[in-house]
Design a protein around this motif. Structure first.
Motif, short mmCIF file in Angstrom:
data_model
loop_
_atom_site.label_atom_id
_atom_site.label_comp_id
_atom_site.label_asym_id
_atom_site.label_seq_id
_atom_site.Cartn_x
_atom_site.Cartn_y
_atom_site.Cartn_z
N GLY A 1 1.87 46.40 81.33
CA GLY A 1 0.75 46.87 81.38
C GLY A 1 0.53 48.29 82.30
N ARG A 2 1.71 48.97 82.46
CA ARG A 2 1.69 50.06 83.58
C ARG A 2 1.15 51.31 82.58
NH1 ARG A 2 5.34 51.04 88.27
NH2 ARG A 2 3.20 51.75 88.99
N THR A 3 0.88 52.32 83.02
CA THR A 3 0.54 53.69 82.36
C THR A 3 1.51 54.33 81.60
OG1 THR A 3 -1.23 53.70 84.03
CG2 THR A 3 -0.73 55.60 82.82
N ALA A 4 1.29 54.85 80.54
CA ALA A 4 2.30 55.84 79.95
C ALA A 4 1.75 57.02 79.50
CB ALA A 4 2.42 55.09 78.50
N ALA A 5 2.58 57.99 79.40
CA ALA A 5 2.10 59.53 78.88
C ALA A 5 2.93 59.79 77.46
CB ALA A 5 2.51 60.50 80.21
N HIS A 6 2.44 60.81 76.93
CA HIS A 6 2.83 61.14 75.65
C HIS A 6 2.79 62.78 75.38
CE1 HIS A 6 2.56 61.13 70.79
NE2 HIS A 6 3.61 61.74 71.28
N PHE A 7 3.41 63.49 75.22
CA PHE A 7 3.54 64.89 75.08
C PHE A 7 4.25 65.28 73.81
CE2 PHE A 7 1.78 65.04 79.34
CZ PHE A 7 0.65 65.71 79.26
N GLU A 8 3.68 66.30 72.82
CA GLU A 8 4.50 66.67 71.79
C GLU A 8 4.12 67.96 71.42
OE1 GLU A 8 4.83 64.81 67.18
OE2 GLU A 8 3.17 64.31 68.43
N HIS A 9 5.13 68.79 70.78
CA HIS A 9 4.85 69.93 69.91
C HIS A 9 5.98 69.92 68.84
CE1 HIS A 9 2.36 72.50 72.18
NE2 HIS A 9 2.95 72.41 73.41
N SER A 10 5.49 70.50 68.01
CA SER A 10 6.32 70.82 66.76
C SER A 10 6.83 72.32 67.00
CB SER A 10 5.39 71.15 65.51
OG SER A 10 4.74 69.74 65.23
N MET A 11 8.23 72.50 66.43
CA MET A 11 8.76 73.78 66.81
C MET A 11 10.05 74.10 65.88
SD MET A 11 12.23 73.09 68.18
CE MET A 11 12.60 74.07 69.17
N THR A 12 10.61 75.24 66.11
CA THR A 12 11.60 75.54 65.05
C THR A 12 12.35 76.62 65.92
OG1 THR A 12 12.45 76.48 63.10
CG2 THR A 12 10.67 77.73 64.04
N VAL A 13 13.65 76.95 65.28
CA VAL A 13 14.52 77.79 66.05
C VAL A 13 14.92 78.99 65.25
CG1 VAL A 13 16.73 78.10 67.40
CG2 VAL A 13 15.73 76.13 67.47
N THR A 14 14.60 80.43 65.49
CA THR A 14 14.80 81.41 64.58
C THR A 14 16.04 82.30 65.09
OG1 THR A 14 13.44 83.23 65.79
CG2 THR A 14 12.44 81.59 64.13
N ALA A 15 16.51 83.19 64.53
CA ALA A 15 17.44 83.94 65.05
C ALA A 15 17.36 84.62 66.46
CB ALA A 15 17.95 85.03 63.99
N GLU A 16 15.91 84.80 66.52
CA GLU A 16 15.50 85.41 67.80
C GLU A 16 15.31 84.62 68.85
OE1 GLU A 16 13.93 86.19 64.69
OE2 GLU A 16 15.36 87.87 64.48
N GLY A 17 15.06 83.38 68.71
CA GLY A 17 14.99 82.50 69.77
C GLY A 17 14.11 80.94 69.26
N LEU A 18 13.19 80.57 70.17
CA LEU A 18 12.59 79.52 70.20
C LEU A 18 10.82 79.72 69.65
CD1 LEU A 18 13.97 77.51 73.34
CD2 LEU A 18 14.37 77.05 71.25
N TRP A 19 10.45 78.95 68.71
CA TRP A 19 9.12 79.38 68.54
C TRP A 19 8.33 77.99 68.04
CZ3 TRP A 19 7.43 81.41 62.89
CH2 TRP A 19 6.11 81.65 62.99
N VAL A 20 7.24 77.64 69.43
CA VAL A 20 6.66 76.38 69.41
C VAL A 20 5.28 76.54 68.30
CG1 VAL A 20 5.62 74.76 71.07
CG2 VAL A 20 7.45 76.31 71.69
N LEU A 21 5.40 76.07 67.21
CA LEU A 21 4.52 76.15 66.03
C LEU A 21 3.25 75.74 66.60
CD1 LEU A 21 6.97 75.17 63.25
CD2 LEU A 21 6.17 77.39 63.87
N THR A 22 2.94 74.66 67.44
CA THR A 22 1.66 73.92 67.77
C THR A 22 1.29 74.48 69.15
OG1 THR A 22 3.10 72.11 68.45
CG2 THR A 22 1.99 71.94 66.37
N ALA A 23 1.97 75.34 69.88
CA ALA A 23 1.31 76.08 71.04
C ALA A 23 0.54 77.23 70.65
CB ALA A 23 2.67 76.41 72.15
#
Length: 272
Positions: free
Chosen positions: A232-254
């Motif tokens: 019965g205790r509190t829960a939290a949930h965070f999520e993003h969709s992302m990919t990795v390109t040759a240049e670095g990280l890309w967070v598609l839903t930010a």
């Protein structure tokens, strides 16, 4: 599009651009809801705001009708971990509300979630939300071309365990995403670095830590969707969709593609 392993899509740059369009709809919907959700609203009213915004953006809700799910959002309150069905429940001052949103543009999906506190909550709940969101970004930051899914899992788990006696939900995981909302590979929130599928360019993942103030054990209610903490205790949930390109990280839903958080962590941005 090609397939690295059975069911594991490797997207072309044009397909990732389509996913980015879907991701922007999701990100902007969640921004809107973070501003608009106030005590006194029903979870069905929250859902209606989201559906209107998604459709007005030229997208289609991913969740509505998915395996019979009856709404646009999953709205999970307090001890509800994930998959809460919007309805006549009224959210109140002091509630913690997790909002999980998906959208489809031109057949490609975006999927993300935030957890918001309504008004004043305890310091331990505030810290739970901070730890869970930071765990998400630690997981994103652990993704590298040539690395493995287990690197993400280990980063999430290690961070959360190091912050206190939290529960890290193991029964539900992140996932691949693309032409379907849920695809291989699974992205667990616990695991060992160096294990699992190798991360390659064109792979898109939804990373989604779910963290509780108590034990991670959970049950599914009789509606066959809503997952609640057993204690019965509190829960939290965070999520993003992302990919990795040759240049670095890309967070598609930010909305900013992840630029600000990645820069603060000294990580390369790989979007366009």
């Amino acid at each position: 599009m090609s397939f690295l392993h059975p069911g594991v899509e490797i997207k072309s740059p044009a397909q990732l651009d389509a996913m980015r369009r879907a991701g922007l709809v999701v990100g902007r919907t969640l921004e809107l809801l973070t501003e608009r959700v106030v005590p006194g609203m029903t979870t069905a009213q929250i859902d209606a705001v989201a559906e209107e915004h998604i459709r007005d953006s030229g997208a289609t809700p991913s969740f509505l009708g998915y395996q019979g799910f009856p709404a646009t959002l999953c709205v999970s309150v307090n001890d509800e971990v994930v998959h809460g069905i919007p309805g006549d429940r009224v959210v109140r001052e002091g509630d913690v509300v997790s909002i999980d949103c998906g959208a489809i543009v031109d057949g490609w999906h975006g999927d993300a979630a935030v957890t918001v506190a309504l008004g004043e909550v305890s310091d331990e709940v505030t810290e739970l939300l901070r730890v869970t969101e930071e765990a998400l970004w630690r997981g994103i930051g652990a993704a590298r071309l040539g690395g493995r899914i287990g690197d993400i899992s280990a980063a999430v788990e290690t961070y959360v365990r190091g912050e206190g006696p939290y529960g890290v939900v193991e029964d539900f995981t992140g996932h691949g995403i693309g032409s379907a909302m849920h695809q291989p590979p699974d992205v667990p929130n616990v695991g060992r670095a160096g294990r699992g599928l190798r991360i390659t360019e064109g792979l898109a993942l939804a990373i989604e830590p779910m963290v509780t103030l108590g034990d991670q054990a959970n049950d599914t209610l009789d509606d066959d969707w809503t997952v609640v903490t057993r204690d019965g205790r509190t829960a939290a949930h965070f999520e993003h969709s992302m990919t990795v390109t040759a240049e670095g990280l890309w967070v598609l839903t930010a909305v900013d593609g992840g630029r600000a958080r990645l820069a603060a962590a000294g990580l390369p941005f790989g979007g366009r």
